[in-house]
Design an enzyme around this catalytic site. Structure first.
Site, PDB file in Angstrom:
ATOM      1  N   ASP A 111      12.053  63.176 -90.673  1.00 58.18           N
ATOM      2  CA  ASP A 111      12.666  63.055 -91.721  1.00 58.18           C
ATOM      3  C   ASP A 111      12.080  63.857 -92.836  1.00 58.18           C
ATOM      4  O   ASP A 111      10.912  63.859 -93.102  1.00 58.18           O
ATOM      5  CB  ASP A 111      12.863  61.696 -91.970  1.00 58.18           C
ATOM      6  CG  ASP A 111      13.539  61.235 -93.396  1.00 58.18           C
ATOM      7  OD1 ASP A 111      14.826  60.961 -93.041  1.00 58.18           O
ATOM      8  OD2 ASP A 111      13.020  61.419 -94.475  1.00 58.18           O
ATOM      9  N   HIS A 168      21.874  62.606-100.438  1.00 58.43           N
ATOM     10  CA  HIS A 168      20.734  62.016-100.633  1.00 58.43           C
ATOM     11  C   HIS A 168      20.708  60.784-101.998  1.00 58.43           C
ATOM     12  O   HIS A 168      19.924  60.132-102.005  1.00 58.43           O
ATOM     13  CB  HIS A 168      19.473  63.429-101.109  1.00 58.43           C
ATOM     14  CG  HIS A 168      18.318  63.047-101.049  1.00 58.43           C
ATOM     15  ND1 HIS A 168      17.225  63.652-101.037  1.00 58.43           N
ATOM     16  CD2 HIS A 168      17.435  61.797-101.116  1.00 58.43           C
ATOM     17  CE1 HIS A 168      16.167  63.061-100.948  1.00 58.43           C
ATOM     18  NE2 HIS A 168      16.123  61.983-101.040  1.00 58.43           N
ATOM     19  N   TYR A 220      12.424  68.024-100.820  1.00 59.54           N
ATOM     20  CA  TYR A 220      11.094  67.931-100.212  1.00 59.54           C
ATOM     21  C   TYR A 220      10.281  69.038 -99.959  1.00 59.54           C
ATOM     22  O   TYR A 220       9.017  69.163-100.306  1.00 59.54           O
ATOM     23  CB  TYR A 220      10.761  67.006 -98.924  1.00 59.54           C
ATOM     24  CG  TYR A 220      11.373  65.854 -99.094  1.00 59.54           C
ATOM     25  CD1 TYR A 220      11.993  65.047-100.124  1.00 59.54           C
ATOM     26  CD2 TYR A 220      11.586  65.033 -97.747  1.00 59.54           C
ATOM     27  CE1 TYR A 220      12.248  63.905 -99.869  1.00 59.54           C
ATOM     28  CE2 TYR A 220      11.986  63.889 -97.657  1.00 59.54           C
ATOM     29  CZ  TYR A 220      12.572  63.184 -98.717  1.00 59.54           C
ATOM     30  OH  TYR A 220      13.095  61.899 -98.718  1.00 59.54           O
ATOM     31  N   LYS A 249      18.461  66.221 -95.704  1.00 57.53           N
ATOM     32  CA  LYS A 249      19.222  65.411 -96.646  1.00 57.53           C
ATOM     33  C   LYS A 249      19.878  66.366 -98.054  1.00 57.53           C
ATOM     34  O   LYS A 249      19.326  67.657 -98.189  1.00 57.53           O
ATOM     35  CB  LYS A 249      18.551  64.468 -97.718  1.00 57.53           C
ATOM     36  CG  LYS A 249      17.907  63.365 -96.767  1.00 57.53           C
ATOM     37  CD  LYS A 249      17.053  62.463 -97.425  1.00 57.53           C
ATOM     38  CE  LYS A 249      16.366  61.604 -96.784  1.00 57.53           C
ATOM     39  NZ  LYS A 249      14.879  62.504 -96.095  1.00 57.53           N
ATOM     40  N   GLY A 268      27.758  57.832 -81.875  1.00 53.11           N
ATOM     41  CA  GLY A 268      27.486  57.920 -80.589  1.00 53.11           C
ATOM     42  C   GLY A 268      26.210  58.339 -80.253  1.00 53.11           C
ATOM     43  O   GLY A 268      25.863  58.206 -79.001  1.00 53.11           O
TER      44      GLY A 268
END
Length: 309
Positions: A46, A111, A51, A80, A11
């Site tokens: 993102d 991930h 990372y 992730k 949604g």
């Protein structure tokens, strides 16, 4: 121009263009990229635990919120769950929330569709070849369906608004979607898509099942990559450069627009302010049907990343 959004099955609306932060150094480089992106109109960011950029992204976004440049409600933040965290989902999500300095994550992804145990500081290994990172990991028998059950609990607790997956193939995605008793469907699948690897079967599967495909490595890796067949320079492909001239755009903009017109969201990564702005300037032109087909015809099933892990 406002960035178009796509309605997720949860949604919520997700901007079709976001800033990728993989391979950005978790220092002033990442902070400057986030700041430049906000100024250029980006609202989708993102990142991922692996990372090692969550803290920098969060600190920069929160400063901009305090400065009144943007509101939290305008932002869409994706991060992730790494494969070494598959059996401690709630703990990992809270770690990411703490690093981001947020009270909720807009989109949380599994991930990889496998679990691993770790023998070293895998997060400190970013920048190393994938093969070197993988030497620190050992397979676990944790099923990603069980991990998904724990992901669903995060939505119930209000820690996460939407949940999805990354790097799932057709079989893995279909298995998850057909799991009995699924309470929340994966809203997206973040996968490698570019003109040399159009990933058509998987993209079609996503669209057919109401899962939004999100492209990473859309521009290759810096436009260049090598495999056993040699080095490819995506951004210098003659078809793409010819179309760039035709539309008075860059080859990168042509590729990103190609994705958008296929209803694929994109998260290009850059630390260059000019390219960051260019990567958002995708909505003042339209590729023709024949030109879309010409780009898709470049497919060679060649990946930037070897994900046969």
């Amino acid at each position: 121009m406002a960035v178009p959004t796509v309605k997720l099955s949860s949604g919520y609306d997700m901007p079709m263009v976001g800033l990728g932060t993989f391979d950005l150094k978790p220092d002033s480089t990442a902070a400057a990229a986030v700041s430049a992106s906000l100024q250029a109109g980006y609202r989708h960011f993102d990142t991922a635990w692996i990372y090692n950029t969550e803290a920098t992204v969060g600190k920069t976004l929160n400063q901009k919120i305090r400065d009144g440049d943007v509101t939290r409600e305008e932002l869409f933040v994706t991060t992730k769950l790494f494969m070494t965290c598959a059996d401690r989902v709630a703990e990992a999500a809270r770690e990411s929330l703490d690093d981001l300095g947020l009270t909720y994550i807009d989109l949380y992804l599994i991930h990889w569709p496998m679990a691993m145990t770790v023998t070293g500081d895998v997060r400190g290994s970013i920048g190393q070849p994938v093969a070197e990172i993988m030497k620190q990991l050992k397979p676990s028998d944790r099923d990603y369906v069980d991990t998904w059950r724990d992901m669903e609990k995060l939505v119930d607790e209000g820690l996460v608004r939407s949940i999805g997956v990354s790097n799932f193939n057709v079989h893995q995605l279909s298995r998850l979607l057909n799991t009995p008793g699924l309470r929340y469907r994966p809203v997206c699948n973040q996968i490698e898509i570019h003109p040399y690897h159009t990933n058509g079967e998987l993209v079609e599967c996503c669209h057919r099942t109401g899962v939004v495909p999100v492209s990473f490595s859309t521009l290759g890796r810096g436009g260049n990559y090598s495999d056993s067949r040699g080095t490819m320079t995506l951004l210098q492909d003659p078809v793409l450069t010819s179309l760039a001239t035709k539309y008075d755009k860059t080859a990168a903009q042509v590729i990103l627009r190609w994705c958008i017109q296929m209803n694929v969201a994109v998260i290009p990564k850059s630390s260059n302010p000019d390219r960051i702005r260019q990567n958002m300037q995708l909505f003042d032109f339209q590729l023709s049907g024949p030109d879309m087909a010409a780009i898709s015809a470049l497919n060679q099933n060649r990946r930037v990343w070897d994900i046969s892990l």
